[in-house]
Design a protein around this motif. Structure first.
Motif, PDB file in Angstrom:
ATOM      1  N   ALA A   1     -54.228  17.860 -97.293  1.00  0.00           N
ATOM      2  CA  ALA A   1     -54.076  19.243 -97.749  1.00  0.00           C
ATOM      3  C   ALA A   1     -53.283  19.998 -96.697  1.00  0.00           C
ATOM      4  O   ALA A   1     -53.753  20.205 -95.583  1.00  0.00           O
ATOM      5  CB  ALA A   1     -55.445  19.873 -97.959  1.00  0.00           C
ATOM      6  N   ARG A   2     -52.051  20.366 -97.045  1.00  0.00           N
ATOM      7  CA  ARG A   2     -51.145  21.038 -96.107  1.00  0.00           C
ATOM      8  C   ARG A   2     -51.082  22.528 -96.430  1.00  0.00           C
ATOM      9  O   ARG A   2     -50.688  22.895 -97.544  1.00  0.00           O
ATOM     10  CB  ARG A   2     -49.755  20.434 -96.187  1.00  0.00           C
ATOM     11  CG  ARG A   2     -49.729  18.962 -95.804  1.00  0.00           C
ATOM     12  CD  ARG A   2     -48.316  18.409 -95.738  1.00  0.00           C
ATOM     13  NE  ARG A   2     -48.321  16.968 -95.680  1.00  0.00           N
ATOM     14  CZ  ARG A   2     -48.629  16.248 -94.604  1.00  0.00           C
ATOM     15  NH1 ARG A   2     -48.962  16.865 -93.499  1.00  0.00           N
ATOM     16  NH2 ARG A   2     -48.595  14.933 -94.639  1.00  0.00           N
ATOM     17  N   ASN A   3     -51.475  23.340 -95.473  1.00  0.00           N
ATOM     18  CA  ASN A   3     -51.405  24.786 -95.655  1.00  0.00           C
ATOM     19  C   ASN A   3     -50.002  25.235 -95.272  1.00  0.00           C
ATOM     20  O   ASN A   3     -49.679  25.374 -94.094  1.00  0.00           O
ATOM     21  CB  ASN A   3     -52.467  25.484 -94.800  1.00  0.00           C
ATOM     22  CG  ASN A   3     -52.519  26.975 -95.069  1.00  0.00           C
ATOM     23  OD1 ASN A   3     -51.591  27.551 -95.621  1.00  0.00           O
ATOM     24  ND2 ASN A   3     -53.605  27.604 -94.654  1.00  0.00           N
TER      25      ASN A   3
ATOM     26  N   GLU B   1     -58.440  26.678 -98.414  1.00  0.00           N
ATOM     27  CA  GLU B   1     -59.369  25.555 -98.517  1.00  0.00           C
ATOM     28  C   GLU B   1     -58.906  24.609 -99.615  1.00  0.00           C
ATOM     29  O   GLU B   1     -58.246  25.028-100.565  1.00  0.00           O
ATOM     30  CB  GLU B   1     -60.778  26.028 -98.927  1.00  0.00           C
ATOM     31  CG  GLU B   1     -61.518  26.813 -97.918  1.00  0.00           C
ATOM     32  CD  GLU B   1     -62.912  27.166 -98.399  1.00  0.00           C
ATOM     33  OE1 GLU B   1     -63.824  27.071 -97.573  1.00  0.00           O
ATOM     34  OE2 GLU B   1     -63.099  27.523 -99.569  1.00  0.00           O
ATOM     35  N   PHE B   2     -59.304  23.365 -99.474  1.00  0.00           N
ATOM     36  CA  PHE B   2     -59.117  22.361-100.523  1.00  0.00           C
ATOM     37  C   PHE B   2     -60.505  21.804-100.775  1.00  0.00           C
ATOM     38  O   PHE B   2     -61.086  21.153 -99.903  1.00  0.00           O
ATOM     39  CB  PHE B   2     -58.153  21.270-100.055  1.00  0.00           C
ATOM     40  CG  PHE B   2     -57.878  20.222-101.097  1.00  0.00           C
ATOM     41  CD1 PHE B   2     -56.960  20.456-102.110  1.00  0.00           C
ATOM     42  CD2 PHE B   2     -58.531  19.001-101.064  1.00  0.00           C
ATOM     43  CE1 PHE B   2     -56.703  19.483-103.067  1.00  0.00           C
ATOM     44  CE2 PHE B   2     -58.275  18.030-102.013  1.00  0.00           C
ATOM     45  CZ  PHE B   2     -57.354  18.266-103.021  1.00  0.00           C
TER      46      PHE B   2
ATOM     47  N   TYR C   1     -66.210  16.756 -99.100  1.00  0.00           N
ATOM     48  CA  TYR C   1     -65.275  17.065-100.192  1.00  0.00           C
ATOM     49  C   TYR C   1     -64.598  18.424 -99.984  1.00  0.00           C
ATOM     50  O   TYR C   1     -64.035  18.992-100.913  1.00  0.00           O
ATOM     51  CB  TYR C   1     -65.990  17.017-101.555  1.00  0.00           C
ATOM     52  CG  TYR C   1     -67.250  17.846-101.630  1.00  0.00           C
ATOM     53  CD1 TYR C   1     -67.197  19.183-102.006  1.00  0.00           C
ATOM     54  CD2 TYR C   1     -68.484  17.295-101.328  1.00  0.00           C
ATOM     55  CE1 TYR C   1     -68.345  19.946-102.072  1.00  0.00           C
ATOM     56  CE2 TYR C   1     -69.634  18.045-101.401  1.00  0.00           C
ATOM     57  CZ  TYR C   1     -69.559  19.375-101.770  1.00  0.00           C
ATOM     58  OH  TYR C   1     -70.713  20.127-101.830  1.00  0.00           O
ATOM     59  N   MET C   2     -64.619  18.928 -98.752  1.00  0.00           N
ATOM     60  CA  MET C   2     -64.017  20.222 -98.430  1.00  0.00           C
ATOM     61  C   MET C   2     -63.140  20.115 -97.189  1.00  0.00           C
ATOM     62  O   MET C   2     -63.510  19.445 -96.232  1.00  0.00           O
ATOM     63  CB  MET C   2     -65.102  21.258 -98.123  1.00  0.00           C
ATOM     64  CG  MET C   2     -66.043  21.528 -99.225  1.00  0.00           C
ATOM     65  SD  MET C   2     -67.284  22.720 -98.646  1.00  0.00           S
ATOM     66  CE  MET C   2     -68.126  23.023-100.188  1.00  0.00           C
ATOM     67  N   ALA C   3     -62.004  20.796 -97.226  1.00  0.00           N
ATOM     68  CA  ALA C   3     -61.160  20.924 -96.035  1.00  0.00           C
ATOM     69  C   ALA C   3     -60.792  22.394 -95.888  1.00  0.00           C
ATOM     70  O   ALA C   3     -60.278  23.012 -96.815  1.00  0.00           O
ATOM     71  CB  ALA C   3     -59.903  20.071 -96.166  1.00  0.00           C
TER      72      ALA C   3
ATOM     73  N   SER D   1     -52.926  21.012 -91.418  1.00  0.00           N
ATOM     74  CA  SER D   1     -53.324  20.174 -92.545  1.00  0.00           C
ATOM     75  C   SER D   1     -54.752  19.689 -92.337  1.00  0.00           C
ATOM     76  O   SER D   1     -55.256  19.654 -91.219  1.00  0.00           O
ATOM     77  CB  SER D   1     -52.371  18.992 -92.722  1.00  0.00           C
ATOM     78  OG  SER D   1     -52.420  18.163 -91.593  1.00  0.00           O
ATOM     79  N   GLY D   2     -55.388  19.348 -93.442  1.00  0.00           N
ATOM     80  CA  GLY D   2     -56.731  18.800 -93.423  1.00  0.00           C
ATOM     81  C   GLY D   2     -56.752  17.530 -94.241  1.00  0.00           C
ATOM     82  O   GLY D   2     -55.832  17.269 -95.029  1.00  0.00           O
TER      83      GLY D   2
END
Length: 168
Positions: free
Chosen positions: A85-87, A94-95, A122-124, A131-132
């Motif tokens: 997950a790229r911000n 959040e993802f 299940y959370m980033a 990124s997460g």
């Protein structure tokens, strides 16, 4: 006045303890010199995966326009996915994997308690320009969601769908 304080206290006490931790992997310092293992708990949308079982990697961009790219994903039941997950924005995003119901409920809590933090596999929680990673095994077929549950983001439409196709 006393009744409203009592109701607020009772409501806060109903929030599961697991929802009051920091996002992301815990460090030695966070856990008093003991790194925690990922809790592998079966959810309706799957279970936390192992890095050595990853079958493919999916990059998902999080944008300040309150969108994900891509916003629709197709996965085969049984796949273990590494989500990156790229911000790409300038604000925190959040993802979060889940069902529409679980994400609706969690988003409502985030509006009521915006400082709430949690630590679930299940959370980033992803800072701007960072990124997460989430590793997740989709062991059940169906339609699931991913979303940014930061107050206002979900309500602005920051969500996507995951179609998990059965192998049969």
């Amino acid at each position: 006045m006393k009744l409203s304080i009592l109701i607020a206290s009772a409501t806060i006490s109903l929030i599961p303890f697991s929802m009051v931790h920091a996002h992301g992997k815990k460090t030695d310092q966070d856990n008093h010199d003991a790194v925690s293992e990922v809790v592998r708990e079966q959810k309706p949308w799957g279970i936390a995966g192992n890095a050595d079982e990853v079958t493919r990697t999916i990059d998902v961009a999080m944008l300040d326009t309150m969108q994900f790219e891509p916003a629709k994903l197709q996965i085969q039941q049984g796949e273990t996915i590494r989500f990156i997950a790229r911000n790409n924005g300038a604000v925190l995003h959040e993802f979060v994997l889940g069902t529409t119901q679980t994400n609706d409920e969690h988003a409502e809590l985030m509006v009521r308690f915006p400082g709430m933090e949690h630590d679930e596999p299940y959370m980033a929680h992803v800072d701007p320009a960072a990124s997460g990673e989430i590793i997740w095994t989709f062991n059940r077929d169906g339609e699931f969601d991913f979303a940014c549950l930061i107050a206002g983001h979900y309500q602005a439409g920051m969500r996507g769908t995951i179609s998990v196709m059965s192998n049969s």
